[in-house]
Design an enzyme around this catalytic site. Structure first.
Site, short mmCIF file in Angstrom:
data_model
loop_
_atom_site.label_atom_id
_atom_site.label_comp_id
_atom_site.label_asym_id
_atom_site.label_seq_id
_atom_site.Cartn_x
_atom_site.Cartn_y
_atom_site.Cartn_z
N LYS A 207 0.84 -1.20 0.00
CA LYS A 207 0.00 0.00 0.00
C LYS A 207 0.88 1.26 0.00
O LYS A 207 0.67 2.17 -0.77
CB LYS A 207 -0.89 -0.06 1.24
CG LYS A 207 -1.90 1.03 1.34
CD LYS A 207 -2.81 0.74 2.54
CE LYS A 207 -3.38 2.03 3.09
NZ LYS A 207 -4.18 1.84 4.29
N GLU A 213 10.75 -4.57 4.40
CA GLU A 213 10.91 -5.96 3.96
C GLU A 213 10.51 -6.12 2.49
O GLU A 213 11.21 -6.77 1.71
CB GLU A 213 10.02 -6.89 4.81
CG GLU A 213 10.42 -7.00 6.26
CD GLU A 213 9.68 -6.03 7.15
OE1 GLU A 213 9.31 -4.91 6.70
OE2 GLU A 213 9.47 -6.37 8.35
N GLY A 268 -4.65 -2.42 5.75
CA GLY A 268 -3.89 -3.56 5.21
C GLY A 268 -4.57 -4.90 5.48
O GLY A 268 -4.76 -5.72 4.59
N ARG A 269 -4.97 -5.11 6.74
CA ARG A 269 -5.55 -6.42 7.09
C ARG A 269 -6.99 -6.57 6.61
O ARG A 269 -7.61 -7.60 6.84
CB ARG A 269 -5.41 -6.67 8.59
CG ARG A 269 -6.02 -5.61 9.46
CD ARG A 269 -5.63 -5.79 10.92
NE ARG A 269 -6.08 -4.67 11.74
CZ ARG A 269 -5.43 -3.53 11.88
NH1 ARG A 269 -4.31 -3.33 11.23
NH2 ARG A 269 -5.90 -2.57 12.67
N GLU A 354 -4.27 -7.65 15.55
CA GLU A 354 -3.80 -6.30 15.21
C GLU A 354 -4.95 -5.30 15.38
O GLU A 354 -4.73 -4.14 15.68
CB GLU A 354 -3.25 -6.26 13.78
CG GLU A 354 -2.31 -5.09 13.55
CD GLU A 354 -1.50 -5.20 12.27
OE1 GLU A 354 -0.34 -4.80 12.27
OE2 GLU A 354 -2.03 -5.66 11.25
N HIS A 385 -4.54 -34.64 17.11
CA HIS A 385 -3.42 -35.50 17.48
C HIS A 385 -2.29 -34.68 18.09
O HIS A 385 -1.17 -35.16 18.18
CB HIS A 385 -2.93 -36.28 16.26
CG HIS A 385 -3.99 -37.20 15.74
ND1 HIS A 385 -4.04 -38.54 16.09
CD2 HIS A 385 -5.07 -36.96 14.97
CE1 HIS A 385 -5.11 -39.08 15.51
NE2 HIS A 385 -5.74 -38.15 14.84
N LYS A 505 9.72 -1.30 14.66
CA LYS A 505 10.22 -0.91 13.33
C LYS A 505 11.32 0.15 13.46
O LYS A 505 12.36 0.07 12.81
CB LYS A 505 9.09 -0.28 12.51
CG LYS A 505 8.23 -1.22 11.74
CD LYS A 505 7.39 -0.40 10.76
CE LYS A 505 6.05 -1.04 10.50
NZ LYS A 505 5.12 -0.19 9.79
C1 G6Q Z 1 -2.28 -4.14 8.35
C2 G6Q Z 1 -1.04 -3.44 8.59
C3 G6Q Z 1 0.20 -4.08 8.03
C4 G6Q Z 1 0.48 -3.77 6.57
C5 G6Q Z 1 1.92 -4.19 6.26
C6 G6Q Z 1 2.29 -3.95 4.82
O1 G6Q Z 1 -3.36 -3.76 8.67
O2 G6Q Z 1 -1.20 -2.12 8.18
O3 G6Q Z 1 0.20 -5.48 8.20
O4 G6Q Z 1 -0.43 -4.42 5.74
O5 G6Q Z 1 2.79 -3.50 7.09
O6 G6Q Z 1 2.18 -2.61 4.49
P1 G6Q Z 1 2.30 -2.15 3.00
O7 G6Q Z 1 1.18 -2.73 2.21
O8 G6Q Z 1 2.25 -0.64 3.02
O9 G6Q Z 1 3.63 -2.64 2.48
#
Ligand code: G6Q
Length: 540
Positions: A207, A213, A268-269, A354, A385, A505
């Protein structure tokens, strides 16, 4: 308004009611009301929801619904659906419901109808995925794309990888789908070890297009492509992006025409049904992706319109509050009886933990009650199991969600009967248990009997669907999204921010510099961290 949750009349009534309820056994509740299994079960949006094996009575829900009313749940639902800026710490709406709204529905964000934009991007995704799937989109050397690698992390990874696994049955089997998220070099290496650069396309899903990463893995992917194709122009044929950050995408070398947009109002989630789902769409085809969206939408409409007493996400969310805050049960297990849903619990971990892992209310006050429980799980029957021992006879009580399907995607009815027999048996065993008397009556010697007794009274929900289809997956995800929201409303927290991930972070950035530059000035962390860094520097 300051939160006074624990002083609300319904909260107090629940506390008093709990004193009675904690003494009742599910076994007795079932005997007292032979119709309980139907009374506390209903079907909505094509899912059957059985919550009869919970430590509840009609009275429990009278108080829980009163609590929902006292917390303004109905208004908060309307606020979310109408695009109000309910994510106040980031000053934006949380409009994932717009991602699956049908064309023609109007949903405003910042005063603008966002549904037409959603559908414009969906059409662009459909066009792209059709071209990949039929081989029209060629790699730099003219070869057909056979491998799709999604690079992303957190919300830009967990949804795509979970959905691919869940819907693999519907996927294009002549293609490979891989997912790279961890900055550990092993992730990229293992995902690409058997792939040919000429046939591989990367979807960089971010996003912000700044996530450390993802950017590092995307650069590694670019080097990997260029190592073989040796021409910078190849990047445009082997990379597309999903992002809000067009300048960042262009600077990376991806043609902005191949950027699929999402918006600030999608968390994001909550984004697997946005362009972040591009790999899903390529895997299952655009018609199936639209079916996934219609499943989400069906659950949205159910949540938005159904009265609380027949509202699945509301009931599910309130049950979580009931156990978390009154019984003190601190974890929830999600146990899908489906191999395809093996990543569903880890997807839900992010969604729930989260969203609701917060000790500060929307007003910035420290809560004086528990918020989001720990969620975990694995598919049955495998879990039986391993950790089910603790669920049956451990000292902790773990409310469970069992998820099953009446029809298998695969041909063996015998396998499926056995799978489902296990699901039904587990919830029955957890609820009823087995008494000392029953154990002795079976001829067990007295010394062994205590080991074979099951106290029971361990609660569970069972969710049954017809088959695992794209629609069903959409409904299940939306069910949990709205249950999480219901909980967040009761706890008066913001489900849509995640400030708790920031400190780590920032420290990682600082320590990263200290690792890269071993001659950097004196280390000023605590003595443990200093020593760990020194030891790593010496031994790496
Ligand atoms: C979710 C968070 C987080 C995010 C990641 C990736 O709700 O905001 O998990 O999705 O940090 O972020 P980017 O899509 O910006 O790389």
């Amino acid at each position: 308004m300051k939160t006074l949750l624990t002083r609300l009349p319904a909260w107090k009534a629940l506390r008093a009611h709990h004193k009675k309820m904690r003494l009742l056994h599910l076994r007795d509740l079932f005997v007292a009301d032979p119709d309980r299994g139907r009374r506390f079960a209903f079907e909505a949006a094509g899912l059957y929801f059985d919550y009869s094996k919970h430590r509840i009575t009609v009275e429990t829900f009278k108080h829980l619904f009163a609590l929902a009313r006292e917390c303004g749940l109905r208004k908060k639902i309307n606020d979310m659906f109408s695009g109000r800026k309910i994510n106040i710490t980031e000053n934006r709406p949380a409009l994932h419901v717009a991602l699956r709204a049908p064309e023609g529905q109007r949903i405003l964000a910042f005063g603008r109808d966002v549904v037409p934009e959603v559908h414009r991007v969906l059409r662009k995704m459909a066009d792209f995925s059709d071209r990949i799937r039929c081989g029209k989109w060629k790699g730099h050397t003219g070869k057909r794309i056979r491998n799709i690698v999604n690079i992303g992390i957190g919300g830009s990874d967990l949804g795509p990888v979970m959905a691919y696994e869940a819907l693999r049955y519907y996927s294009e089997r002549n293609m490979n789908f891989r997912f790279v998220s961890n900055v550990d070099a092993a992730d990229f290496a293992e995902a690409t070890i058997d792939l040919d650069q000429e046939e591989t396309l990367f979807i960089v899903s971010s996003k912000t297009f700044t996530t450390h990463e993802t950017m590092m893995n995307a650069k590694t992917a670019r080097q990997w492509i260029l190592r073989k194709l040796k021409n910078r122009e190849a990047v445009a044929r082997h990379f597309v992006a999903v992002s809000t950050n067009q300048p960042g995408v262009a600077a990376f070398g991806i043609d902005p025409a191949n950027m699929f947009e999402l918006w600030d109002w999608v968390g994001g989630r909550y984004s697997m049904d946005s362009a972040i789902g591009l790999s899903t769409m390529v895997a299952i085809g655009h018609e199936n992706f639209y079916r996934l969206l219609s499943g989400f939408h069906a659950m949205d409409e159910h949540f938005r319109t159904a009265p609380f007493r027949r509202n699945m996400p509301v009931i599910m969310g309130l049950l979580t509050v009931w156990y978390n805050n009154f019984f003190g049960f601190r974890t929830t297990a999600v146990l899908p009886y489906s191999r395809h849903l093996r990543l569903f619990p880890s997807y839900l971990q992010q969604l729930t933990m989260e969203s609701n892992g917060k000790y500060v209310t929307i007003d910035g006050d420290r809560v004086n009650y528990e918020t989001g429980p720990v969620l975990w799980g694995e598919p049955g029957t495998n879990g039986q199991h391993s950790f089910y021992q603790l669920i049956h006879q451990g000292t902790k009580i773990i409310p469970c969600d069992f998820i099953g399907f009446c029809r298998s995607l695969h041909s063996s009815v015998t396998h499926h009967n056995t799978l489902m027999a296990n699901l039904f048996a587990q919830s029955e065993a957890l609820a009823s248990g087995k008494t000392f008397k029953e154990v002795i009556a079976e001829g067990t010697p007295g010394w062994l009997a205590p080991h074979r007794v099951f106290e029971g009274n361990r609660p569970s929900t069972t969710i049954l669907a017809d088959r695992l289809t794209p629609e069903t997956l959409g409904k299940l995800v939306a069910l949990y999204e709205h249950s999480v929201f219901t909980q967040g409303v009761i706890w008066h927290i913001n489900c849509f921010d995640q400030w708790g991930v920031e400190l780590g972070k920032a420290l990682a950035k600082r320590i990263g510099n200290e690792l890269e530059n071993a001659s950097s000035p004196r280390l000023t962390h605590d003595s443990s961290t200093n020593e760990l860094i020194r030891r790593y520097r010496r031994l790496r």
